[in-house]
Every structure is written in structure tokens, then in C-alpha cells.
Design a protein around this motif. Structure first.
Motif, PDB file in Angstrom:
ATOM      1  N   ALA A 133      32.970  42.644  19.198  1.00 29.56           N
ATOM      2  CA  ALA A 133      32.396  41.297  19.177  1.00 29.56           C
ATOM      3  C   ALA A 133      33.487  40.236  19.153  1.00 29.56           C
ATOM      4  CB  ALA A 133      31.485  41.143  17.959  1.00 29.56           C
ATOM      5  N   ALA A 134      34.530  40.463  18.364  1.00 25.96           N
ATOM      6  CA  ALA A 134      35.641  39.506  18.291  1.00 25.96           C
ATOM      7  C   ALA A 134      36.347  39.396  19.642  1.00 25.96           C
ATOM      8  CB  ALA A 134      36.624  39.934  17.205  1.00 25.96           C
ATOM      9  N   LYS A 135      36.584  40.530  20.277  1.00 24.31           N
ATOM     10  CA  LYS A 135      37.273  40.510  21.571  1.00 24.31           C
ATOM     11  C   LYS A 135      36.423  39.821  22.633  1.00 24.31           C
ATOM     12  CE  LYS A 135      40.127  43.375  24.554  1.00 24.31           C
ATOM     13  NZ  LYS A 135      39.634  42.879  25.834  1.00 24.31           N
ATOM     14  N   GLN A 136      35.124  40.029  22.593  1.00 22.78           N
ATOM     15  CA  GLN A 136      34.236  39.430  23.600  1.00 22.78           C
ATOM     16  C   GLN A 136      34.271  37.905  23.574  1.00 22.78           C
ATOM     17  OE1 GLN A 136      30.379  41.160  22.888  1.00 22.78           O
ATOM     18  NE2 GLN A 136      30.760  42.942  24.186  1.00 22.78           N
ATOM     19  N   VAL A 137      34.412  37.333  22.376  1.00 23.81           N
ATOM     20  CA  VAL A 137      34.403  35.866  22.263  1.00 23.81           C
ATOM     21  C   VAL A 137      35.808  35.290  22.125  1.00 23.81           C
ATOM     22  CG1 VAL A 137      32.077  35.803  21.309  1.00 23.81           C
ATOM     23  CG2 VAL A 137      34.032  35.981  19.753  1.00 23.81           C
ATOM     24  N   GLY A 138      36.814  36.160  22.204  1.00 25.60           N
ATOM     25  CA  GLY A 138      38.197  35.691  22.153  1.00 25.60           C
ATOM     26  C   GLY A 138      38.619  35.144  20.806  1.00 25.60           C
ATOM     27  N   LYS A 139      38.080  35.723  19.728  1.00 27.16           N
ATOM     28  CA  LYS A 139      38.425  35.272  18.383  1.00 27.16           C
ATOM     29  C   LYS A 139      39.024  36.413  17.572  1.00 27.16           C
ATOM     30  CE  LYS A 139      34.950  31.617  18.022  1.00 27.16           C
ATOM     31  NZ  LYS A 139      33.861  31.039  17.192  1.00 27.16           N
TER      32      LYS A 139
ATOM     33  N   LEU B 172      25.431  42.264  17.103  1.00 25.95           N
ATOM     34  CA  LEU B 172      25.909  42.712  18.413  1.00 25.95           C
ATOM     35  C   LEU B 172      24.909  43.656  19.076  1.00 25.95           C
ATOM     36  CD1 LEU B 172      28.436  42.722  20.375  1.00 25.95           C
ATOM     37  CD2 LEU B 172      28.964  44.942  19.366  1.00 25.95           C
TER      38      LEU B 172
ATOM     39  N   ASP C 214      32.668  32.132  11.025  1.00 23.91           N
ATOM     40  CA  ASP C 214      31.547  31.494  11.716  1.00 23.91           C
ATOM     41  C   ASP C 214      30.200  31.822  11.075  1.00 23.91           C
ATOM     42  OD1 ASP C 214      33.181  30.277  13.556  1.00 23.91           O
ATOM     43  OD2 ASP C 214      32.929  31.830  15.083  1.00 23.91           O
TER      44      ASP C 214
ATOM     45  N   GLU D  69      38.260  34.718  12.194  1.00 22.02           N
ATOM     46  CA  GLU D  69      37.499  33.609  12.780  1.00 22.02           C
ATOM     47  C   GLU D  69      36.039  33.996  12.992  1.00 22.02           C
ATOM     48  OE1 GLU D  69      41.025  31.432  15.401  1.00 22.02           O
ATOM     49  OE2 GLU D  69      39.959  33.168  16.224  1.00 22.02           O
ATOM     50  N   LEU D  70      35.798  35.252  13.382  1.00 22.23           N
ATOM     51  CA  LEU D  70      34.431  35.721  13.584  1.00 22.23           C
ATOM     52  C   LEU D  70      33.640  35.668  12.285  1.00 22.23           C
ATOM     53  CD1 LEU D  70      32.777  37.003  15.994  1.00 22.23           C
ATOM     54  CD2 LEU D  70      33.262  39.208  14.921  1.00 22.23           C
TER      55      LEU D  70
END
Length: 459
Positions: free
Chosen positions: A344-350, A258, A358, A354-355
Motif C-alpha cells: 500500500a505504501a509503495k502504491q501511493v509513493g509514501k 487494501l 494519514d 506517512e501511510l
């Protein structure tokens, strides 16, 4: 065994950390640094106020002005002392039991090096004394608020809006700090398991009972994550939405990514995943301990350099640009590797799970055998390192040895791709075990089996 320096700071039994010994180490530190001002902080151990009082009084009598920052996290103390270009001493035993405590020394530039430790020890042995021009003053200072403002300013007030995060408070000295930062970033907070009795939480080896509680808390409260730290808040603990603890070196990878880091420095015990990601141009492996990570950061090729340990403690070596600037803080910190994965999770909607899913599939587990016989542990490890027959026999149940690494302790890579890494703790009667495999279940199985075999040899 008398107090000694380990991977990070001086540690020993509280009964051994006498007023005289503490005063002598303070003089040894002051005589090597020769400061005008000293910052002092402490954790929530029962013995910490007494030790901090000795430090303050000793420094004042020596002619040094003392800034007492009270109870706060180690990185918050370091931020304030480094901003003031003054040295600091933190009273903490980190994650080890309350019958032990310690001192962490900071130069105006940050953490001391192994060379600095040697200089302090030399001054201690020679009973070095420092005397300023006149008796020093004593004042109190709020060093917590600048640390809180640092992260709210960098990530932005709404960065975690809509997220519901549990705070496992236990006896972390930063439990209120964590709540203030997460609330300031817009998250909803659920306080969990506050304790007025010191609990030695090791974020790198969370016990099964606590892991069960974490899962229950997430399920019962509908949480997106649970955040916590060790006793002095230089190591993070973060779970995903199911209550599963995310290993510290995975938090390190997510945080480095990030921030846009190009060079990453981390101990040999960290997950190999960091070497498999194309975002990082350079990965430097070191011995375990933040002084070694800092030394590696100095040697890095790129200015965008960060460091992290397998326990999750994160060191920022450059000014990162997020919603606002985030200044360097080259000392082990807990909050950045908690906040960055959440953002980072909130930014990609995961979700956090799930983050993590990946990332390249590389799974780690860690445990420790406590209250070991240090002499037996030394003989055991020396035998594995020097005698190939002994080494082959001990590791035979785990597979065929492909390579070994002696950077810190003994790391064994097997033909299967599995890894076991053994090393004694540098500052506690513990033997650390790290495992790595291609699945979570396999890493857990490796740790359980290795624990039994190591315990038989070192207890």
C-alpha cells in the motif's frame, strides 16, 4: 498448573507436557475428528521435535496416516492441511518462553472453536481412544513452498521492487519463509540477528532494548522497514523506516483497507480507529482470541469479511483480488499484514510512517506483567469488576471513568477519551495491559503508569 487451553491452543510447561499427556491429547483430538490423515508441524523450540515425534507415533499407531511438514509457520501448516481437507496439529508455544510449549489443533476447515476445545477436553478426561483400520503411514511434505507461492502470485513479482527491508530473524520459524517471499516480490533483504537459541519475541509487547536495536538497524542500513514474527509466525511485527514498531491492529486496518473488506471483526482490545474509517460498513467486536474472531466472521453481514487481533494476526475470509487472486485463509496469519502495508505504501509513493500518519489519530500501547501470582491476579481483577469504590480508586490517577466493558477482562473508557484495558493471559502467567490515547506519548505514559499499579497488585 497442568496444561490447559488459552486464547489459542493448549499450553503448559515443557515438564508437564509429558509423552503420556501429549499422546492422550492426540487420541482425544483424533477421537473427536476421526480422520484418515493428520498434518503435523513444529516451531524451533528445543522441546518441539520430541513432542512432534510423540504426535506422529501416536497417530500412526492409531491408524492415521501422518504428513510431517517439519519446521514451518503455523499459517503455512494450516494452508496445506486445509487444502488437503485434513486436520493438523502444530507444536508451538507461540511467543511464550522456551520452558513452555503447546499444541494448536486444526480441523479440516481451519482453527478449532471453543466448542471443539470442550469436546477435546471431554475426550481427554474420558481417555478417548481412536483406532483406524491399520497402522498409519508416515511421509514428509514441503508445506512451505505453497505458502510462499500464495503471496508472490497474489501481489506480483515486482510488488516491492526498490524497497530495502530488514528481516529480524531471531528464532522465528518463518525467518527463511519471510526472506523468500519478500525477495520473490522484488525487495532487497538485510538479514538481522539470527539466533540458534530460542528467543520468546512477543510482537504485541516488544521490549525497550529490542525497540532500540530496531531503530539502530534502520538507521545503519537505510531500511524502508523491518519485518519479523513471533515464534510460530502467526503474529507479525513490522516497523516503519525509522524503526518504530507499527501496532498490530494498525497493520490490520491497513491490510483490511487494501483488500477492500466491508466487514471487520476484531477483539475489544483493538484500536478504536477501525470504527472511525468510512471504508468499513460493519465492525464486530469480540473477546480476545482467534476462535472468537472466527465466530464473529461467521456472523458478518458482508461476504468481504476479514478479522484481525491487536497482535496483528490476520484472518482472510474471502477471495481478495490483488495482482492475482488471494484465496481465503481463515486462520491467524503473519505475512498478509506485513505485505499489505508495504505494498500500500509503495502504491501511493509514501513511506510507512506517512501511510500511518494519514490514519485517524488514535494511538495504542501494550505491555504485560510476567510471572504473576494467578490467584492474586484473579482477586484483583474481580475486585475491580464487582466493586465500584475499588474500581474508582484504582483508576483515579488516570481520570474519571465514563464507561466499562466486560467483554474480555475489564476495559475502562475515561471522559478524556483515554482507554485502559486489563486482562490476565489465558495461557501464560501474565497480565496484559492495553492503553489507548489521542497521542503516542500519552498512550506510552498510560501504559507505564498502569504497569506499575497492576504489578503491585498481581506479583
Amino acid at each position: 498448573m497442568s496444561p490447559k487451553f488459552g486464547t489459542s491452543g493448549l499450553r503448559g510447561l515443557v515438564t508437564e507436557l509429558t509423552d503420556e499427556l501429549v499422546a492422550n491429547y492426540v487420541h482425544a483430538f483424533l477421537s473427536t475428528v476421526r480422520p484418515e490423515t493428520l498434518y503435523v508441524g513444529r516451531d524451533l523450540r528445543p522441546s518441539s521435535p520430541r513432542i512432534a515425534k510423540v504426535i506422529c507415533e501416536t497417530a500412526q499407531v492409531a491408524g492415521v496416516d501422518v504428513v510431517d511438514c517439519g519446521t514451518l509457520g503455523t499459517p503455512a501448516l494450516a494452508l496445506s492441511s486445509m487444502t488437503a481437507k485434513a486436520p493438523a496439529i502444530m507444536v508451538t508455544g507461540s511467543h511464550i518462553p522456551a520452558d513452555r510449549n503447546g499444541l494448536k489443533f486444526y480441523l479440516p476447515e481451519g482453527e478449532i472453536s471453543k466448542e471443539d476445545e470442550a469436546a477435546i477436553n471431554t475426550a481427554y478426561v474420558s481417555r478417548g481412544r481412536y483406532t483406524g483400520q491399520a497402522e498409519g503411514t508416515l511421509c514428509e511434505q514441503d508445506a512451505e513452498t505453497p505458502y510462499i507461492d500464495r503471496y508472490i502470485g497474489a501481489f506480483g513479482a515486482g510488488a516491492l521492487a526498490g524497497m530495502k527491508i530488514g528481516i529480524y530473524r531471531h528464532s522465528s520459524v518463518a525467518r527463511d519463509t519471510m526472506e523468500a517471499i519478500l525477495k520473490g516480490l522484488g525487495a532487497g533483504i538485510v538479514p538481522l540477528a539470527h539466533s540458534d537459541t530460542f528467543i520468546p519475541v512477543d510482537t504485541e509487547a516488544v521490549d525497550p532494548e529490542t525497540r532500540d536495536e530496531l531503530r539502530s538497524w534502520c538507521r545503519e542500513n537505510g531500511l524502508d522497514a523491518i519485518a519479523s514474527t513471533d515464534g510460530d509466525a502467526d503474529r507479525p511485527m513490522l516497523t516503519d523506516e525509522t524503526g518504530k514498531v507499527i501496532p498490530g491492529d494498525i497493520l490490520g486496518v491497513l491490510t483490511a483497507r487494501l483488500l477492500g473488506a466491508k466487514s471487520v471483526v476484531t477483539p475489544v482490545s483493538s484500536n478504536d480507529m477501525v470504527r472511525r474509517l468510512p471504508e468499513f460498513d460493519e465492525v464486530i467486536l469480540t473477546r480476545i482470541g482467534s476462535p472468537f474472531v472466527i465466530a464473529g466472521m461467521v456472523q458478518a453481514t458482508h461476504p468481504e469479511v476479514v478479522g484481525f487481533e491487536a497482535n496483528g494476526g490476520f484472518l482472510l475470509g474471502f477471495e481478495a483480488q490483488l495482482s492475482g487472486p488471494l484465496a481465503p485463509l481463515p486462520t491467524r496469519d503473519c505475512m498478509l499484514p506485513i505485505l499489505a502495508p508495504l505494498v500500500a505504501a509503495k502504491q501511493v509513493g509514501k513511506s510507512l510512517a506517512e501511510l500511518v500518519a494519514d490514519l485517524p489519530p488514535c494511538f495504542t500501547a501494550a505491555d504485560r506483567v510476567q510471572e504473576i501470582d494467578r490467584d492474586k491476579a484473579k482477586v484483583f481483577l474481580d475486585g475491580l469488576i464487582t466493586d465500584k469504590t475499588t474500581r474508582t480508586a484504582f483508576f483515579a490517577p488516570f481520570g474519571t471513568i465514563a464507561t466499562t466493558d466486560l467483554t474480555d477482562g475489564l476495559r475502562v473508557d475515561f471522559d478524556s477519551g483515554d482507554v485502559l484495558h486489563l486482562r490476565p493471559s489465558g495461557n501464560a502467567p501474565e497480565f496484559r495491559i492495553y492503553a489507548q490515547a489521542k497521542s503516542d506519548d500519552k498512550a506510552t505514559t498510560l501504559i507505564k503508569s498502569a504497569y506499575q499499579r497492576v504489578a503491585y497488585e498481581v506479583l
